[in-house]
Design an enzyme around this catalytic site. Structure first.
Site, mmCIF file in Angstrom:
data_model
loop_
_atom_site.group_PDB
_atom_site.id
_atom_site.type_symbol
_atom_site.label_atom_id
_atom_site.label_comp_id
_atom_site.label_asym_id
_atom_site.label_seq_id
_atom_site.Cartn_x
_atom_site.Cartn_y
_atom_site.Cartn_z
ATOM 1 C CG ASP A 37 0.571 0.056 9.630
ATOM 2 O OD1 ASP A 37 0.153 0.912 10.438
ATOM 3 O OD2 ASP A 37 0.981 0.344 8.490
ATOM 4 C CE LYS A 42 -3.171 0.449 3.397
ATOM 5 N NZ LYS A 42 -3.300 1.737 4.100
ATOM 6 C CD GLN A 97 0.615 8.303 7.230
ATOM 7 O OE1 GLN A 97 0.057 9.201 7.875
ATOM 8 N NE2 GLN A 97 0.044 7.133 7.015
ATOM 9 N NE ARG A 100 -2.392 -1.946 8.440
ATOM 10 C CZ ARG A 100 -2.112 -2.279 7.186
ATOM 11 N NH1 ARG A 100 -2.246 -3.521 6.790
ATOM 12 N NH2 ARG A 100 -1.687 -1.385 6.314
ATOM 13 N NE ARG A 156 -5.466 8.171 10.838
ATOM 14 C CZ ARG A 156 -4.750 7.330 10.084
ATOM 15 N NH1 ARG A 156 -5.313 6.754 9.046
ATOM 16 N NH2 ARG A 156 -3.489 7.084 10.367
ATOM 17 N NE ARG A 192 6.248 6.543 0.674
ATOM 18 C CZ ARG A 192 5.409 6.313 1.695
ATOM 19 N NH1 ARG A 192 4.330 5.559 1.518
ATOM 20 N NH2 ARG A 192 5.644 6.832 2.885
HETATM 21 C C1 S3P Z 1 2.776 4.760 6.227
HETATM 22 C C2 S3P Z 1 3.339 5.117 7.422
HETATM 23 C C3 S3P Z 1 2.808 4.705 8.728
HETATM 24 C C4 S3P Z 1 1.844 3.528 8.608
HETATM 25 C C5 S3P Z 1 0.872 3.699 7.486
HETATM 26 C C6 S3P Z 1 1.617 3.850 6.160
HETATM 27 C C7 S3P Z 1 3.373 5.248 4.979
HETATM 28 O O1 S3P Z 1 2.086 5.799 9.288
HETATM 29 O O2 S3P Z 1 1.134 3.356 9.813
HETATM 30 O O3 S3P Z 1 0.001 2.599 7.389
HETATM 31 O O4 S3P Z 1 3.037 4.738 3.900
HETATM 32 O O5 S3P Z 1 4.197 6.180 5.046
HETATM 33 P P1 S3P Z 1 2.837 6.942 10.159
HETATM 34 O O6 S3P Z 1 3.750 7.675 9.280
HETATM 35 O O7 S3P Z 1 1.713 7.817 10.659
HETATM 36 O O8 S3P Z 1 3.515 6.200 11.260
#
Ligand code: S3P
Length: 460
Positions: free
Chosen positions: A328, A24, A178, A407, A125, A29
């Site tokens: 996750d 994912k 993120q 999840r 969120r 990206r």
């Molecule tokens: C992700 C980063 C994680 C993860 C999310 C996907 C990403 O989140 O929990 O499912 O693709 O960069 P955080 O950056 O909030 O930790």
């Protein structure tokens, strides 16, 4: 809104050779970077789950041309760095925090106005973690405030991107790929160097893929942590990308096979990025028989075929510093812990409270509903495994509230496969965000997962 309860019941051994859907994180990206590269990019193995389809729709609305051919290959004709156009309508990012936050980063340094929304979970969120650094770079935001009137950083949120962006050096206050990615993506259309310093290493898919598209990225270890520096205004050119199978999705059949006596399954081409495989390392420390075979590189990411064989697990203390590499996977690890001998201690879990739902609370309540003893702390979870005396099988029998979290739903369906009584999740529709084929794939391995009004499989 229609809900879809699903039930899992005790199953025999799981066997088979499968490939779980594409990663994912990498899929989001791939679409975003292709949309700002010059020329055509081709993406194979893209996750066709709802979250990623939201990103595809958003990138189309921002001017990229995107087509899927009959062989399942996605073709994207991008607009060049800085070339996204103002969308004619609100961008709906569905359930996806990654899509929303990364896209806010991209848009922050485009001189355009856009409004973004999402489903009920995403609208709750926190976006302040990205709007703060992006504001320093020159973007302006007007969001919704929470019920207490605080914030103004919730979706729906309007962004006014900057026409004269400022490069920054940003120290991440939370370990978040993120946030790191949002700042780096904003740095693409910014003159000079944009740096992100992270105290704990998080997944580096953005950095690897930015390089793959032709950006200059420098990574240094400093006394403050890992510093990643992007040189702005590069020319990105269309590329070919193969998306590995998602280790976060592979987690569910893996744990199911470990816990179902007599199982042996093979999972093909699973992403082995070192910042993503904390779960597999932890399970091995618990005594799991997981073999990494045929290790290779695909599209700039390490992958391997996993062979998972059932066997008893031992509770352990999971090092808190491992959390970013398995953030996750704690809900499904908690299912493994519930069936282990002894106690498993998980700490450093504060971020679980701001995922698709409060995953710490949802996991704890669901386990309690299935007769498993847990202790929930502010940022910790202790699970008392039922162990050999109970035949490694929790009572089950509960109906688990998933809070529209994919999840949580998949984790408790895994638990149902090894519990004494069936486990029902109140709504499994969210599974489509990341693993649309989950029920079919698990059933193909021999798992009993079915809709409550569907006929119960023989032997269940
Ligand atoms: C992700 C980063 C994680 C993860 C999310 C996907 C990403 O989140 O929990 O499912 O693709 O960069 P955080 O950056 O909030 O930790």
């Amino acid at each position: 809104m229609t809900v879809k309860p699903l039930t899992a019941t005790a199953s025999g051994p799981l066997t088979g050779d499968v490939r779980v859907p594409g990663d994912k994180s990498i899929s989001h990206r791939a679409l975003m970077l292709s949309a700002i590269a010059v020329g055509e990019s081709r993406v194979e193995g893209l996750l066709e789950g709802e979250d990623v389809l939201c990103t595809a729709a958003a990138m189309r609305a921002l001017g990229a041309e995107i087509e899927r051919d009959d062989n399942g290959v996605w073709h994207i004709w991008g607009r060049g760095v800085g070339g996204l156009q103002e969308p004619a309508n609100v961008l709906d990012m569905g359930n996806s925090g990654t899509a929303a936050r990364l896209l806010l980063g991209l848009l922050a340094t485009h001189p355009l106005t856009a409004t973004m929304t999402g489903d009920e979970s995403l609208r709750g969120r926190p976006m302040g973690r990205v709007t703060r650094p992006l504001g320093e770079m020159g973007a302006a935001f007007t969001g919704r405030s929470d019920l207490s009137g605080k914030g103004r950083d919730l979706l729906p949120l309007t962004i006014q991107g900057s026409d004269s962006p400022i490069p920054i050096t940003y120290r991440l206050p939370v370990a978040s790929a993120q946030v790191k990615s949002a700042v780096l993506l904003a740095g693409l259309n910014t003159p000079g160097e944009t740096t992100v310093i992270e105290p704990a290493h998080t997944r580096d898919h953005s950095e690897l893929m930015l390089r793959h598209f032709g950006a200059r990225i420098k990574v240094e270890e400093t006394s403050e942590g890992r510093a990643t520096t992007l040189t702005g205004q590069p020319e990105l050119t269309g590329r070919y990308i193969t998306v590995p199978a998602d280790p976060s999705s592979a987690a569910f059949p893996s744990v199911a096979a470990l816990l179902s006596p007599g199982s042996e399954i093979t999972l093909r081409a699973v992403g082995m990025n070192p910042h993503r495989i904390g779960l597999f390392i932890t399970l091995r420390e618990m005594g799991a028989n997981i073999e990494f075979t045929n290790e290779r590189e695909e599209g700039g990411e390490p992958v391997a075929d996993l062979i998972v064989r059932a066997g008893p697990l031992q509770g352990i203390e999971v090092p808190a510093e491992r959390a970013p590499s398995m953030i996750d996977e704690y809900p499904v690890l908690a299912m493994a812990a519930a069936c282990a001998e002894g106690t498993t201690v998980m700490r450093g879990l504060a971020e679980l409270r701001v995922k698709e739902c409060d995953r710490l609370a949802a996991t704890a309540r669901g386990l309690e509903a299935c007769g498993v003893k847990v202790e929930e702390g502010e940022d910790s979870l202790i699970v008392h495994g039922v162990g050999a005396a109970a035949g490694y099988r929790p009572e089950g029998g509960g109906t688990v509230a998933t809070h529209f979290d994919h999840r949580i739903a998949m984790s408790f369906l895994v638990l149902g496969l090894v519990s004494k009584a069936p486990v029902t999740v109140d709504d499994a529709t969210a599974i489509d965000t990341s693993f649309p084929d989950f029920q079919r794939l698990m059933t193909g391995l021999g798992a009993h997962v079915f809709a409550r009004n569907a006929p119960v499989p023989s032997g269940a």
